[in-house]
Design an enzyme around this catalytic site. Structure first.
Site, PDB file in Angstrom:
ATOM      1  N   ASP A 173     -16.597   2.231   6.526  1.00  0.00           N
ATOM      2  CA  ASP A 173     -16.303   1.391   5.366  1.00  0.00           C
ATOM      3  C   ASP A 173     -16.713  -0.050   5.671  1.00  0.00           C
ATOM      4  O   ASP A 173     -15.940  -0.988   5.481  1.00  0.00           O
ATOM      5  CB  ASP A 173     -14.823   1.499   4.989  1.00  0.00           C
ATOM      6  CG  ASP A 173     -14.575   1.171   3.516  1.00  0.00           C
ATOM      7  OD1 ASP A 173     -15.568   1.044   2.767  1.00  0.00           O
ATOM      8  OD2 ASP A 173     -13.410   1.038   3.119  1.00  0.00           O
ATOM      9  N   GLY A 217       3.444   1.345   2.724  1.00  0.00           N
ATOM     10  CA  GLY A 217       4.515   0.359   2.802  1.00  0.00           C
ATOM     11  C   GLY A 217       3.953  -1.026   2.533  1.00  0.00           C
ATOM     12  O   GLY A 217       2.889  -1.159   1.932  1.00  0.00           O
ATOM     13  N   GLY A 241       0.833  -1.194   0.000  1.00  0.00           N
ATOM     14  CA  GLY A 241       0.000   0.000   0.000  1.00  0.00           C
ATOM     15  C   GLY A 241       0.864   1.237   0.000  1.00  0.00           C
ATOM     16  O   GLY A 241       2.095   1.149  -0.012  1.00  0.00           O
TER      17      GLY A 241
END
Ligand SMILES: *[C@@H]1O[C@H](CO)[C@@H](O)[C@H](O)[C@H]1NC(C)=O
Ligand SMILES: *[C@@H]1O[C@H](CO)[C@@H](O)[C@H](O)[C@H]1NC(C)=O
Ligand SMILES: *[C@@H]1O[C@H](CO)[C@@H](O)[C@H](O)[C@H]1NC(C)=O
Ligand SMILES: *[C@@H]1O[C@H](CO)[C@@H](O)[C@H](O)[C@H]1NC(C)=O
Ligand SMILES: *[C@@H]1O[C@H](CO)[C@@H](O)[C@H](O)[C@H]1NC(C)=O
Ligand SMILES: *[C@@H]1O[C@H](CO)[C@@H](O)[C@H](O)[C@H]1NC(C)=O
Ligand SMILES: *[C@@H]1O[C@H](CO)[C@@H](O)[C@H](O)[C@H]1NC(C)=O
Length: 914
Positions: free
Chosen positions: A673, A560, A557
């Site tokens: 989310d 990292g 991502g």
């Protein structure tokens, strides 16, 4: 030349000799069986091609075969034109293979970031294809050779997919894959190497290709054949030219390893020793009779090298002992395929000459293959080789990538056999293609130098000569892990608003604006209270990931990489998130993250195990979720469907996790989310809410019932009210959870592009069906007839109420937990009522010790945020990686984010645009 002339004289002899009795065999094998005292006659392959990929000169290997260059030669591959100018190159390994490995063909390789194809003209017929791989670092291609993930197709057959030679080699230096395919008349063999599209900068490589013609129907069966006994199916399997095979094991039972160069049958097959696969041996014995003159009256003499038939393993002569054990070998094979198993036999001991001398039972994969195996009956006498073929299915079992296929022998009852004993000379195991597919997932990575105590992987002795054992060991190490695909990351970014200032600070977000390095001292691990969570030293983390070996990467991502790791001496698997070491910013946020997350503990939230903060390294260690995402068990998956009760329990777990976020802590935390890919399942199927990357703290006083924010979320799950008003309340999570409930019931994605427009949005479609009273029509077909009607009613009412337009009308997460528990009770009592009537249609029982029972509804955690005082937390979404290629994606929309938002919404209008 010499071979050819020898063979033709031989043919003449035999034609005279055997014309009548052997006509059948002539037709069947197109080769002549040998009788009498003659030595094995090798098969003479029409094609015997060895390509030294990447080489510019022809070179001879140690076994004196000439390997032809592919650089500017007859076999130069054709390249797929690609707009990135990355053409294939020939390269030499920076270090020559070790002395135990042949320089030819391993020293050179053909590598490419784009697809390339070897198009090889061949005669029609069945061929062995052997692919030679030396996974190492090639200059210019990714230092540690871990971006080499690619597919290999041979004509229509997918031989390997998203293949990593490094993972398959399992610690060995080189790897050979052997396949059998049939080439139809007038066709070429097109061997296509395609770098995996899912992995950026992936490349394909190959060191050597060998193609050797096979005797016709050596393994395949002619169309006239009845087929091979399909164990457990009570049917016959026809193994025709439309199948591809992959050799998985070829074993010289009781004998020595036979390298390709010593295979006198002319097919360069290699045979391994059996002792590495033997699991129950007791005092078995290894008779040998090298002086015997074999009589090939049933088989062509090239069926197997002589050495296979003149060595064997038997149980020994202790009758009492033999009756009490099964002589057993176990071979790890990929789940979800049929296997072709050939067992080679030859009685060569002087005392076994008659029918009934040595009669035994054979079990394959725990199924009875033979109750009265009598080699003398099958072959016709002592010194006469014979083989028997079987097909057995190794189905998907749980989430095991591999399972062991056992082969077991046991003496027949006393009255049937003179000697209580059994014999085996050779074993061949091939994977059969599922239509055109032979590909299976990569094995899990193996730790080379495990930290602390040896993990399970290193306790197994390793035979360096045995390439396949490496794979076996690797798989044993990874046995607890059922799926690598299923992984989560916990990405989170927090912004600290200092009084007045509202400048966002991010330590890993690529959206990060400026960093107001407010008292951003390098916060060391020691500066954090040690009771919050565990502190790991950098050495521990390096040990856990083999020094951040890229083969352990399970996600990438903006912040990292995420690695799979092994801690506690290999006993515990974890997900390790390593923040970009370059990113110096954010030490304070890192600390805050740890402080907050380490206190957010709940059975139904994925938890932080610990962290490491050593110099520039900032590392977070999380729980490993063995069963991956909920979505992966609902649709577009090869996983078996979940029973309804289990789905209810997962809903309840996730609802409890969200309820805790909403009301269990001092501040309301809104997840923002909620979706089926953010609900993870551990090894006991306990649901855990993950990924608070978007979550934020809700209103802190009652005067304000919402917080105004940037609209974030995932397509298909987004609360329309939130979108309209840009005001976030916990009811937005409730809406998203309603979509999750529909997904669980209907087993389809929240947004589907393959259906009619009115059905595209699951939430809208489910509501419409509910209004029309046709909801039952869109329920997951697997669940039909398995949901108690009252339960279904309760469940759908709940789902519909979650989707109500006005947030205020939607239930709270607490109500949802209660309703789901009630629905579960209704299901249970419905099933009670059904059971006495035969129980048909009821799914399998859930484990009695279901972890979903006896939970604590709320943790005592009023003080969750005390350590971060009055800071108001806000978070933004770093575009962290997602392993799913789902229909929705997280997005951000805000006036100041116009550009991004425009791009995102253009995707909605133009779904093909991605
Ligand atoms: C295969 O080809 C090599 C040359 O590379 C030759 O020496 C060998 O005899 C051939 N083997 C067979 C079985 O035809
Ligand atoms: C590809 O190579 C050509 C000529 O070498 C060059 O003009 C072009 O810009 C390159 N394209 C890319 C995408 O690098
Ligand atoms: C193999 O590739 C060649 C060249 O790309 C193509 O002409 C041919 O049709 C392909 N053959 C098969 C069987 O796919
Ligand atoms: C095998 O055959 C060879 C030559 O044909 C013969 O000399 C030898 O005695 C035979 N061995 C046995 C055990 O029959
Ligand atoms: C056979 O095995 C049994 C059990 O292991 C042992 O007690 C017995 O002594 C053995 N018999 C012989 C003849 O070795
Ligand atoms: C065979 O049985 C053994 C022992 O009961 C078991 O461990 C193994 O998984 C079974 N194998 C198959 C393929 O069913
Ligand atoms: C041998 O294996 C078969 C099949 O798995 C099993 O039914 C039988 O009980 C085993 N016998 C012994 C003595 O272990």
């Amino acid at each position: 030349m010499e071979n050819t002339s020898k063979r033709s004289t031989f043919c003449l002899q035999n034609l005279l000799f055997l014309l009548l009795p052997c006509l059948f065999f002539l037709i069947q094998y197109l080769a002549v069986p040998v009788t009498g005292d003659s030595p094995v006659t090798p098969y003479n392959p029409i094609e015997n091609i060895t390509i030294d990929c990447g080489s510019s000169t022809d070179a001879e290997s140690l076994d004196n075969r000439l390997w032809i260059r592919d650089g500017n030669g007859k076999f130069t591959p054709i390249e797929q034109q690609n707009n990135n100018n990355k053409s294939s190159v020939s390269l030499t390994a920076p270090q020559p293979p070790t002395s135990s490995v042949d320089r030819v063909p391993y020293y050179t390789a053909r590598l490419s970031y784009s697809e390339f194809t070897y198009s090889i003209p061949l005669t029609a017929g069945q061929k062995f294809i052997r692919l030679y791989f030396y996974p190492t670092s090639y200059p210019g291609f990714d230092d540690s050779s871990n971006k080499a993930f690619f597919s290999v197709k041979a004509g229509p057959f997918t031989l390997l997919r998203n293949f990593s030679a490094l993972l398959h080699a399992g610690g060995e230096v080189t790897l050979i894959k052997e396949f059998c395919v049939n080439i139809a008349d007038g066709q070429r063999l097109n061997l296509t190497f395609t770098p995996s599209p899912d992995i950026s900068d992936s490349y394909a490589f190959i060191n050597g290709i060998e193609i050797v013609s096979m005797p016709t129907n050596l393994y395949y069966k002619p169309a006239s054949d009845d087929g091979i006994f399909f164990l457990g199916q009570e049917s016959l399997y026809s193994l025709g030219n439309n199948s591809a095979l992959e050799k998985i094991y070829r074993v010289n039972v009781g004998g020595t390893q036979i390298p390709p160069g010593r295979d006198e049958t002319g097919m360069f097959r290699s045979w391994l020793q059996d002792k590495d696969y033997l699991t129950i041996a007791k005092p078995s014995v290894l008779p040998v009779n090298s002086s015997i003159n074999l009589t090939f009256s049933n088989l062509p003499s090239f069926s197997a090298p002589k050495e296979v038939y003149v060595t064997a393993r038997t149980m020994g002569r202790n009758k009492t002992e033999n009756e009490n054990y099964n002589l057993t070998w176990e071979f790890l094979v990929d789940s979800g395929f049929n296997y072709f198993v050939r067992l080679h036999f030859c009685e060569f001991q002087g005392e076994i000459t008659k029918q009934g001398d040595r009669v035994f039972e054979i079990f394959l994969a725990n199924l009875t293959a033979e109750t009265q195996a009598d080699v003398i009956v099958w072959s016709g006498g002592n010194g006469v080789p014979v083989y028997r073929d079987y097909v057995v299915a190794i189905g998907k079992k749980g989430y095991l990538k591999q399972q062991s296929l056992s082969i077991a022998l046991h003496p027949s009852p006393e009255w049937r056999t003179l000697y209580s004993d059994a014999i085996m000379n050779g074993i061949e195991i091939f994977k059969l293609s599922n239509s055109f597919d032979l590909a299976a997932p990569n094995p899990d990575p193996v730790l080379k130098n495990p930290p602390g105590n040896s993990p399970p992987s290193s306790t197994k002795p390793k035979n360096t000569k045995n390439k396949i054992l490496g794979i076996v060991v690797g798989v044993i190490a990874g046995f607890v892990v059922f799926s690598l695909l299923c992984f989560f990351i916990f990405r989170r970014k927090m912004t600290v608003k200092d009084s007045g200032s509202s400048q966002g600070i991010s330590w890993w977000s690529q959206f990060s604006s400026t960093t107001k390095s407010n008292k951003s001292t390098k916060s060391r691990g020691s500066s954090l209270p040690s009771d919050l969570c565990r502190y790991f030293s950098l050495a521990e983390i390096k040990g856990a990931t083999n020094n951040f070996d890229n083969v352990f990467i399970i996600g990438v991502g903006g912040f990292g990489n995420v690695y799979k790791g092994f801690i506690d001496g290999g006993a515990t698997q974890v997900a390790i998130k390593r923040l970009n070491p370059e990113s110096q910013q954010g030490a304070h946020e890192f600390k805050t993250e740890i402080e907050m997350l380490s206190q957010l503990r709940h059975l139904h939230l994925v938890s932080l195990i610990g962290y490491c903060n050593d110099g520039v390294e900032m590392i977070l260690v999380y729980d490993f979720m063995a069963h991956g995402t909920l979505r992966d068990h609902l649709y577009n998956t090869e996983n078996p469907p979940l029973p309804w009760k289990q789905r209810l329990e997962i809903c309840i777990g996730a609802a409890r996790g969200l309820h805790y976020l909403h009301s269990g802590a001092k501040y309301t935390i809104i997840h923002r989310d909620v979706k089926t890919t953010n609900i993870l399942l551990d090894e006991k199927w306990v649901a855990k809410v993950s990924d608070f990357g978007l979550s934020r703290v809700g209103p802190t006083n009652m005067s304000k019932a919402h917080v105004s924010t940037v609209v974030k979320g995932s397509f298909g799950y987004l609360d329309p009210e939130y979108y309209r008003r840009q005001q976030l309340t916990e009811k937005s999570d409730v809406y998203s959870f309603g979509v999750v409930l529909c997904e669980i019931l209907c087993a389809r994605p929240p947004i589907s592009r393959t259906v009619e427009k009115e059905q595209a949005s699951l939430a809208a479609w489910a509501q419409q069906c509910h209004r029309n009273g046709t909801l039952y029509k869109i329920i997951d077909p697997f669940l039909r007839g398995k949901i108690a009607p009252e339960c279904l009613k309760k469940f759908t009412e709940l789902a519909m109420s979650c989707l109500l337009d006005e947030g205020i009308e939607r239930p709270s997460m607490g109500d949802i937990v209660w309703s789901l528990e009630f629905a579960l009770q209704l299901q249970e009592s419905g099933e009670e009522g059904l059971k006495p009537n035969g129980g048909a249609g009821i799914e399998e029982d859930i484990d009695e010790e279901s972890p979903f029972k006896n939970y604590e509804l709320e943790d005592d955690s009023g003080e969750v945020f005390s350590s971060i005082g009055d800071h108001v937390m806000n978070s933004k979404s770093p575009s962290a990686f997602s392993l799913t290629t789902s229909d929705e994606q997280s997005f951000v929309s805000k006036d100041s984010d116009r550009l991004l938002s425009k791009a995102v919404f253009s995707e909605i209008r133009n779904p093909q645009g991605r």
